[in-house]
Design an enzyme around this catalytic site. Structure first.
Site, PDB file in Angstrom:
ATOM      1  N   ARG A 159     -15.290  -6.613  12.613  1.00 33.97           N
ATOM      2  CA  ARG A 159     -14.323  -6.882  11.542  1.00 33.97           C
ATOM      3  C   ARG A 159     -13.426  -8.063  11.913  1.00 33.97           C
ATOM      4  NH1 ARG A 159     -12.217  -4.664   6.635  1.00 33.97           N
ATOM      5  NH2 ARG A 159     -13.982  -3.261   6.589  1.00 33.97           N
ATOM      6  N   GLU A 174      -4.680  -0.782   4.384  1.00 40.37           N
ATOM      7  CA  GLU A 174      -4.544  -1.686   5.520  1.00 40.37           C
ATOM      8  C   GLU A 174      -4.082  -3.108   5.176  1.00 40.37           C
ATOM      9  OE1 GLU A 174      -8.684  -0.539   6.398  1.00 40.37           O
ATOM     10  OE2 GLU A 174      -8.072  -0.648   8.491  1.00 40.37           O
TER      11      GLU A 174
HETATM   12  N1  MTE Z   1      -0.215   5.333   5.603  1.00 37.22           N
HETATM   13  C1  MTE Z   1       0.443   6.347   6.200  1.00 37.22           C
HETATM   14  N2  MTE Z   1       1.605   6.781   5.678  1.00 37.22           N
HETATM   15  N3  MTE Z   1      -0.035   6.937   7.334  1.00 37.22           N
HETATM   16  C2  MTE Z   1      -1.209   6.513   7.917  1.00 37.22           C
HETATM   17  O1  MTE Z   1      -1.625   7.063   8.930  1.00 37.22           O
HETATM   18  N4  MTE Z   1      -3.097   4.929   7.825  1.00 37.22           N
HETATM   19  C3  MTE Z   1      -3.547   3.625   7.355  1.00 37.22           C
HETATM   20  C4  MTE Z   1      -3.361   3.498   5.848  1.00 37.22           C
HETATM   21  N5  MTE Z   1      -2.032   3.895   5.473  1.00 37.22           N
HETATM   22  C5  MTE Z   1      -1.913   5.429   7.307  1.00 37.22           C
HETATM   23  C6  MTE Z   1      -1.374   4.891   6.117  1.00 37.22           C
HETATM   24  C7  MTE Z   1      -4.946   3.338   7.662  1.00 37.22           C
HETATM   25  S1  MTE Z   1      -5.335   2.771   9.204  1.00 37.22           S
HETATM   26  C8  MTE Z   1      -5.943   3.467   6.732  1.00 37.22           C
HETATM   27  S2  MTE Z   1      -7.533   3.029   7.065  1.00 37.22           S
HETATM   28  C9  MTE Z   1      -5.669   4.017   5.404  1.00 37.22           C
HETATM   29  O2  MTE Z   1      -4.285   4.360   5.223  1.00 37.22           O
HETATM   30  C10 MTE Z   1      -6.545   5.239   5.209  1.00 37.22           C
HETATM   31  O3  MTE Z   1      -6.328   5.878   4.013  1.00 37.22           O
HETATM   32  P1  MTE Z   1      -6.989   5.395   2.627  1.00 37.22           P
HETATM   33  O4  MTE Z   1      -8.411   5.057   2.899  1.00 37.22           O
HETATM   34  O5  MTE Z   1      -6.822   6.582   1.772  1.00 37.22           O
HETATM   35  O6  MTE Z   1      -6.184   4.213   2.194  1.00 37.22           O
HETATM   36 MO1  MOS Z   2      -7.812   2.724   9.418  1.00 36.92          MO
HETATM   37  S1  MOS Z   2      -7.705   1.546  11.119  1.00 36.92           S
HETATM   38  O1  MOS Z   2      -9.474   2.131   9.086  1.00 36.92           O
HETATM   39  O2  MOS Z   2      -8.083   4.268  10.098  1.00 36.92           O
END
Ligand code: MTE
Ligand code: MOS
Length: 744
Positions: free
Chosen positions: A309, A697
């Site tokens: 990535r 992200e």
């Molecule tokens: N937001 C919160 N509050 N807590 C989290 O741990 N993880 C992030 C993001 N936002 C996270 C977050 C990461 S690394 C990812 S990949 C995505 O949320 C995963 O959730 P989604 O696929 O539902 O967006």
């Molecule tokens: Mo998010 S780094 O893809 O869990």
């Protein structure tokens, strides 16, 4: 209409009142729990020469000591078979060589201290520089090529080269790693785990115990943050709890203290990059040659996909006709670095943003002009061959930020401030984000859901995604309520379990809502299709409840399993080419900072963001994700400073920043005094659930604007027009040194 409605997070009230249940909260509701404590090795690299558990049994309350000899299945906690759960060779300072179970956590701790462990220390590599010098690498060494980089550099009128090095980041989720396991009458194992990837936790627990997957169930109630840190890393702790439970017949709890979590669990990869870049007379990028080396730590974990990535994001939003980028993963004696919000994307993009930020003064072009001149336009493709669809959105968001932030006016104000204040300088910068959505590994782009309509018309949904605070469950409730045309209160969502929806992918790559949302909707539409003939028979005044009741009496199936797979994806990991992403998420941020010339201390005065989430499923949730992601990025780039002891002293390899006292996190005080977030309008995305886009992200990388604004302010302390090198993280200390350099 529920989708698109601004709603609070589905569990917000539970979170803020302390009623929300997390894995470890179950311990007080469970009888006879044994607590686990690691026996941590005090060496970065060593052979275990003796391990004697007997003295631990002399400690009151110690129930059982777990060692490699107890493992009935495979002694490994990863998917690459390079992570022994009970190692014979210590690979990082603080690694657990055994676990002690006690009636209380304190008895387990005393028991762990009583275990006799002897070691033969071995030479260790602690820094990325150590590993590069020793040629200590692991895993694949991918290369991404387009065009002819030598010809491109030769044809460039301006060629620059440099090194860009930047640090990793601790996840610092509020809830540390936690698992609670018990065994039922028939030897089946049930594990409650704070995991982003319940299916993989299930698989690892099964292979450690020598069981089939159907004998192991993993449930994740919710997580107090994961941020990627719970994508792979929970498995070993879950396996320890499960092994303890099978051996003792009692529930076993593993919950790491903050210090244990920080010393034992993997972090964001720091990188070292060397680059050569060529521009034409107008500042248009002609060629980029780079070698990206990530600090992978002691085992592979997710380092290979993270590196992929990174390579796929080294272009960020810029067209570079000739590219030759190599990647490699350093093997060091530190924690095994892992997924962290952006998953390598931020690292790849930081390289090109650093290149542009450093080269702009030498080219005599304002950084914002240099960036804009190099944006992708419709019809161009990334170095790995994927067309950059909707490239015009970069320009549209950029222009909107320039306008609404009054960039040009403020630039003049800042120049005036800087002319009048020798010891205080302000800086302003604007940066773009382009981030690919989907797992690079095509197979992961599938999801399942289970939707039940009960006889009274109420609805229960399960899906394969996990909730970590990001609001996925809120969105899934909205999707189901919208499909059925019901008020959201008529829909309930049950915690994620592997016996409800099997073979799930990690909730990661920001794709949770895209994948699970489509699966939930699929299940709802199947049920609705079966209700059509029932509704036709009833009169027009029939309510949802009438239809459901009539359908039940007619013996119509009122529940369904939904499934979704993202179509049109391709990825060849050997040639590093294909169309790995369903689409790109775009965003732009402009940041203004003020730097103090005596201390290097600074303040972020104002940030303007325009971010593309398609048609938002849940605007409040999305804005929360943008604000949170942005600030987490600011932490990575400016504050958070991981330090390992790299001396030759007795603590070599020990993480020196083991707590919030020494590891600085962004908090409310680092939030820009003025933070304005706008969702890009007219941004419907075809072929995704309700036209929405992933949000989790990408906003993290909007924080590049703050780093570049700091660079701009530092430059103002000097004569102007000279390249400014800024360490990452750009802590006040690093900023002060950068000021010293430009002053000289
Ligand atoms: N937001 C919160 N509050 N807590 C989290 O741990 N993880 C992030 C993001 N936002 C996270 C977050 C990461 S690394 C990812 S990949 C995505 O949320 C995963 O959730 P989604 O696929 O539902 O967006
Ligand atoms: Mo998010 S780094 O893809 O869990």
């Amino acid at each position: 209409m529920s989708v698109g409605e601004a709603r609070p997070h589905e569990a917000a009230a539970l979170h803020v009142t302390g009623h929300a249940l997390y894995t470890d909260d179950l311990v007080v509701r469970t009888r006879q729990v044994l607590h686990a404590h690691p026996v941590a090795a005090p060496h970065a690299h060593a052979r275990v020469t003796r391990l004697d558990a007997a003295p631990a049994y002399g400690i009151p309350g110690v129930g059982r000591v777990l060692t490699a000899a107890d493992v009935p299945g495979v002694n490994d906690s990863g998917t690459k078979h390079d992570e022994p759960l009970f190692p014979g060779e210590v690979m990082f300072h603080g690694q657990a060589v055994a676990w002690v179970l006690g009636e209380t956590l304190e008895s387990a701790r005393l028991g762990a201290a009583a275990v006799v462990a002897e070691y033969e220390p071995l030479p260790s590599l602690v820094t990325i520089a150590d590993a590069i010098a020793a040629e200590s690498f692991q895993g694949a060494r991918p290369t991404m090529v387009r065009g002819d980089v030598d010809a491109g550099l030769a044809a460039s009128t301006r060629v620059f080269e440099g090194v860009t090095e930047f640090a990793g980041q601790e996840h610092f989720y509020l809830e540390t790693h936690a698992s609670l396991a018990h065994v039922d009458d028939d030897g089946q194992v049930f594990v409650q785990s704070s995991t982003q990837h319940p299916t993989e936790t299930q698989e690892i627990v099964a292979h450690v115990l020598g069981l089939a997957s159907h004998q192991v169930t993993v449930q994740c109630l919710r997580m107090g943050g994961g941020f990627g840190g719970k994508e792979m890393q929970p498995h070993g702790y879950a396996a320890v709890a499960a092994l303890g439970a099978t051996l003792t017949g009692r529930p076993v709890r593993v919950r790491l203290t903050r210090q244990q979590d920080m010393t034992m669990s993997g972090k964001r990869h720091g990188f070292h990059a060397t680059w050569r870049v060529g521009f034409d007379d107008d500042g248009r990028l002609q060629a980029l040659e780079a070698t990206l080396t990530s600090e992978g730590g002691w085992s592979l974990d997710l380092s290979e996909p993270v590196l992929s990535r990174a390579l796929c994001h080294v272009d960020n939003a810029y067209w570079i006709p000739n590219v030759h980028v190599q990647g490699r993963i350093a093997r060091t004696h530190t924690t095994s670095q892992t997924a962290f919000r952006g998953f390598g994307g931020p690292q790849g993009m930081l390289v090109v943003e650093d290149v542009l930020g450093r080269c702009a003064p030498a080219l005599g072009i304002a950084p914002e002009e240099l960036r804009r001149r190099n944006f992708y336009v419709e019809g161009q493709a990334t170095p790995y061959g994927q067309p950059v669809r909707h490239a015009e959105r970069i320009d549209r968001a950029w222009q909107q930020v320039l306008d609404t932030s009054e960039f040009a006016v403020r630039r003049k104000d800042i120049d005036r401030h800087n002319a009048q204040n020798p010891h205080s300088k302000r800086g302003l910068a604007i940066t773009p984000v382009k981030f690919g959505i989907s797992f690079n590994f095509t197979s992961f782009n599938q999801a399942g859901a289970l939707v039940h309509v009960y006889k009274d018309g109420s609805v229960l949904i399960n899906h394969g995604g996990t909730e970590m605070g990001q609001g996925l469950h809120t969105k899934m409730l909205q999707v189901a309520a919208t499909a059925f045309g019901l008020p959201i209160e008529r829909v309930r969502l049950a915690p994620t379990r592997t016996d409800k929806v099997p073979n799930t992918s990690a909730t990661a790559a920001s794709s949770g809502a895209d994948l699970n949302g489509a699966a939930v909707r699929d299940a709802c539409l199947q049920i609705l299709a079966r209700l059509v003939p029932v509704r036709e028979r009833l009169d027009a005044a029939a309510t949802w409840e009438d239809v459901v009741r009539a359908a039940y009496l007619d013996r119509v199936q009122l529940w369904a399993a939904g499934f979704y797979r993202t179509e049109g994806l391709s990825w060849d990991a050997t040639t590093m080419s294909g169309n790995p992403f369903k689409y790109f998420a775009y965003g732009v941020a402009a940041a203004e900072v003020e730097v103090d010339g005596f201390t290097g201390g600074y303040e972020v005065r104002r940030v303007d963001i325009v971010h593309d989430v398609g048609d938002s499923l849940s605007p409040l949730v999305d804005i929360g994700q943008i604000e949170g992601g942005f600030l987490q990025g600011v932490g990575w780039l400016t504050l958070e400073d991981l330090r390992w002891d790299s001396s030759d002293g007795p603590n070599r390899g020990r993480l020196a920043t083991q707590a919030a006292s020494t590891y600085k996190l962004p908090s409310l005080s680092e939030l820009p005094a003025d933070l304005r977030v706008t969702l890009l309008a007219h941004a419907t995305e075809d072929g995704v659930v309700h036209g929405s886009k992933a949000v989790g992200e990408p906003p993290l990388m909007l924080a590049f604007s703050v780093r570049e604004a700091l660079r701009d302010a530092v430059g103002a302390f000097g004569p102007g027009g000279i390249p400014v090198e800024l360490a990452s993280p750009a802590t006040p200390e690093a900023v002060w040194w950068a000021i010293e350099r430009v002053r000289r």
